[in-house]
Design a protein around this motif. Structure first.
Motif, PDB file in Angstrom:
ATOM      1  N   VAL A 255       0.844  -1.203   0.000  1.00 36.96           N
ATOM      2  CA  VAL A 255       0.000   0.000   0.000  1.00 36.96           C
ATOM      3  C   VAL A 255       0.876   1.249   0.000  1.00 36.96           C
ATOM      4  CG1 VAL A 255      -1.638   1.375   1.368  1.00 36.96           C
ATOM      5  CG2 VAL A 255      -2.022  -1.067   1.077  1.00 36.96           C
TER       6      VAL A 255
ATOM      7  N   GLU B  11      -5.880  -1.295   2.252  1.00 37.99           N
ATOM      8  CA  GLU B  11      -5.236  -2.617   2.201  1.00 37.99           C
ATOM      9  C   GLU B  11      -5.049  -3.137   0.788  1.00 37.99           C
ATOM     10  OE1 GLU B  11      -4.136  -5.263   3.698  1.00 37.99           O
ATOM     11  OE2 GLU B  11      -4.293  -4.719   5.807  1.00 37.99           O
ATOM     12  N   ASP B  12      -4.015  -3.961   0.593  1.00 41.65           N
ATOM     13  CA  ASP B  12      -3.838  -4.634  -0.698  1.00 41.65           C
ATOM     14  C   ASP B  12      -4.151  -6.134  -0.616  1.00 41.65           C
ATOM     15  OD1 ASP B  12      -1.531  -5.171   0.882  1.00 41.65           O
ATOM     16  OD2 ASP B  12      -0.532  -5.907  -0.916  1.00 41.65           O
TER      17      ASP B  12
ATOM     18  N   GLU C 192      -6.505  -9.575   0.556  1.00 41.25           N
ATOM     19  CA  GLU C 192      -7.875 -10.032   0.806  1.00 41.25           C
ATOM     20  C   GLU C 192      -8.123 -10.170   2.322  1.00 41.25           C
ATOM     21  OE1 GLU C 192      -8.545 -13.683  -1.279  1.00 41.25           O
ATOM     22  OE2 GLU C 192     -10.721 -13.601  -0.954  1.00 41.25           O
TER      23      GLU C 192
ATOM     24  N   ILE D 236      -8.647  -6.714   3.870  1.00 39.83           N
ATOM     25  CA  ILE D 236      -9.985  -6.147   3.635  1.00 39.83           C
ATOM     26  C   ILE D 236     -10.982  -6.801   4.592  1.00 39.83           C
ATOM     27  CG2 ILE D 236     -11.894  -5.999   1.953  1.00 39.83           C
ATOM     28  CD1 ILE D 236      -9.573  -4.044   1.328  1.00 39.83           C
TER      29      ILE D 236
ATOM     30  N   SER E  43     -13.616   0.147   3.909  1.00 35.16           N
ATOM     31  CA  SER E  43     -12.416  -0.493   3.361  1.00 35.16           C
ATOM     32  C   SER E  43     -12.099   0.008   1.959  1.00 35.16           C
ATOM     33  CB  SER E  43     -12.583  -2.016   3.347  1.00 35.16           C
ATOM     34  OG  SER E  43     -13.778  -2.397   2.707  1.00 35.16           O
TER      35      SER E  43
ATOM     36  N   GLY F 286      -9.506  -0.915  -1.089  1.00 34.74           N
ATOM     37  CA  GLY F 286      -8.567  -1.923  -1.586  1.00 34.74           C
ATOM     38  C   GLY F 286      -7.671  -1.330  -2.654  1.00 34.74           C
TER      39      GLY F 286
ATOM     40  N   LEU G 198     -10.138  -8.348  -4.448  1.00 36.12           N
ATOM     41  CA  LEU G 198     -10.528  -7.487  -3.326  1.00 36.12           C
ATOM     42  C   LEU G 198     -12.020  -7.159  -3.398  1.00 36.12           C
ATOM     43  CD1 LEU G 198      -7.408  -5.111  -3.457  1.00 36.12           C
ATOM     44  CD2 LEU G 198      -7.716  -7.166  -2.052  1.00 36.12           C
TER      45      LEU G 198
ATOM     46  N   ALA H 269     -14.128  -5.259  -0.702  1.00 38.88           N
ATOM     47  CA  ALA H 269     -13.797  -3.882  -0.285  1.00 38.88           C
ATOM     48  C   ALA H 269     -14.912  -2.918  -0.695  1.00 38.88           C
ATOM     49  CB  ALA H 269     -12.480  -3.448  -0.931  1.00 38.88           C
TER      50      ALA H 269
ATOM     51  N   VAL I 260     -12.350  -0.008  -4.575  1.00 42.50           N
ATOM     52  CA  VAL I 260     -11.053  -0.556  -5.006  1.00 42.50           C
ATOM     53  C   VAL I 260     -10.421   0.387  -6.031  1.00 42.50           C
ATOM     54  CG1 VAL I 260      -9.830  -2.475  -6.102  1.00 42.50           C
ATOM     55  CG2 VAL I 260     -11.795  -2.962  -4.654  1.00 42.50           C
TER      56      VAL I 260
END
Ligand code: BG6
Ligand code: MG
Length: 221
Positions: free
Chosen positions: A16, A174-175, A177, A180, A190, A192, A199, A202, A205
C-alpha cells in the motif's frame, strides 16, 4: 455515505505504502524452494498480509510438509526469511514509496485527519524509517501485542483505538484479501489497492495507489 464522519485513516504498509509485498514474496520464495513447496501466484497472493509464522505454516501446508519440521526448525526458517527480507529492505529509499502515496499522506495531514499504521510486519517501523515517512504516523499498532493476525479485525480495531477514534470514524487501506476482511470486520470503510476481483469485498477498489486521493474516495462513497 461521504467523508463527513471520517476522522482517521488506517494504513497497511506492504503493498500500500511501498512495494515491500514484492520483497516479502521474494524472500518467502527462497524458503519455499528450500523446503520443496512449489511456488505459484496463488501462494504469493495467499501470503499477502499474513504474519511471519502463519506464512511459514501456509508454505509448509501447501507442500504437505507440516510434520517434517520441529518448532526449532521452523523458527530457524522464519529467521532465514527475515534475514533475506532485511537484506532487501536495506537497499530501500524514499524512491520506493508507491506512486501518489506521499501526496495522499500530505493531503490527509493538510485536512486534519489522524493517521495510524496497521501492518502485520514487525519490520514496519524500519521500513517507514527507510522511506522517511515515520513522522506522518501518529501511532503504529505493534503486531507483537496482537492475539490474532489478519483476517481477524483486532489490528484494525486497535488502529482506530490508538487514534482515539471509533471504527465508524475510520477508513482502512489494504492490498490483501485478508486485510480487507479485517477492516470490514472492524466496522470501518475499506479501500482496496489492486485487483477488484480479488478485493471484491472492499467498499472501494483502486487498481493503483496513484488513484488514491480524498476526492476519488469521496466520489466513490
Ligand atoms: C505483512 C506482509 O504486512 O507482514 C506479509 O504482507 C508478511 O507478507 C507480514 O509476512 C509479516 O512481516 P514480518 O516483517 O513481521 O515478517
Ligand atoms: Mg499489504
Amino acid at each position: 455515505m461521504g467523508l463527513e464522519k471520517i476522522k482517521g485513516f488506517i494504513f497497511d504498509l506492504d503493498g500500500v505504502i511501498s512495494n515491500t509485498s514484492v520483497l516479502h514474496s521474494k524472500a518467502w520464495k527462497q524458503i519455499a524452494e528450500k523446503v520443496g513447496t512449489p511456488w505459484d501466484d496463488k501462494l504469493a497472493e495467499d501470503l499477502k498480509g499474513v504474519d511471519r509464522m502463519d506464512s511459514l505454516n501456509l508454505i509448509l501446508n501447501r507442500g504437505n510438509l507440516q510434520g517434517k519440521y520441529s518448532e526449532e526448525d521452523k523458527l530457524a526458517l522464519a529467521q532465514e526469511k527475515n534475514d533475506n527480507y532485511l537484506n532487501l529492505v536495506d537497499q530501500m529509499s524514499p524512491n520506493d514509496i508507491l506512486p501518489g502515496v506521499k501526496d495522499f499522506l500530505d493531503s490527509l495531514k493538510d485536512n486534519g485527519y489522524l493517521i495510524s499504521l496497521a501492518s502485520a510486519s514487525k519490520n514496519a517501523p524500519t521500513v517507514l524509517e527507510k522511506l522517511k515517512l515515520s513522522d506522518y504516523f501518529e501511532k503504529v499498532v505493534n503486531p507483537a501485542e496482537l492475539s490474532k493476525g489478519k483476517p481477524d479485525p483486532e489490528i484494525y480495531v486497535k488502529g482506530a483505538e490508538i487514534l482515539g477514534l471509533t471504527p465508524e470514524e475510520c477508513i482502512g487501506i489494504e492490498d490483501a484479501e485478508v486485510g480487507i476482511a479485517a477492516i470490514n470486520g472492524a466496522g470501518e470503510i475499506s479501500v482496496g489497492i489492486g485487483d477488484a476481483e480479488i478485493l471484491k469485498d472492499a467498499n472501494i477498489v483502486f487498481s493503483n495507489t496513484k488513484y488514491l486521493t480524498l476526492d476519488h474516495i469521496e466520489k466513490a462513497l
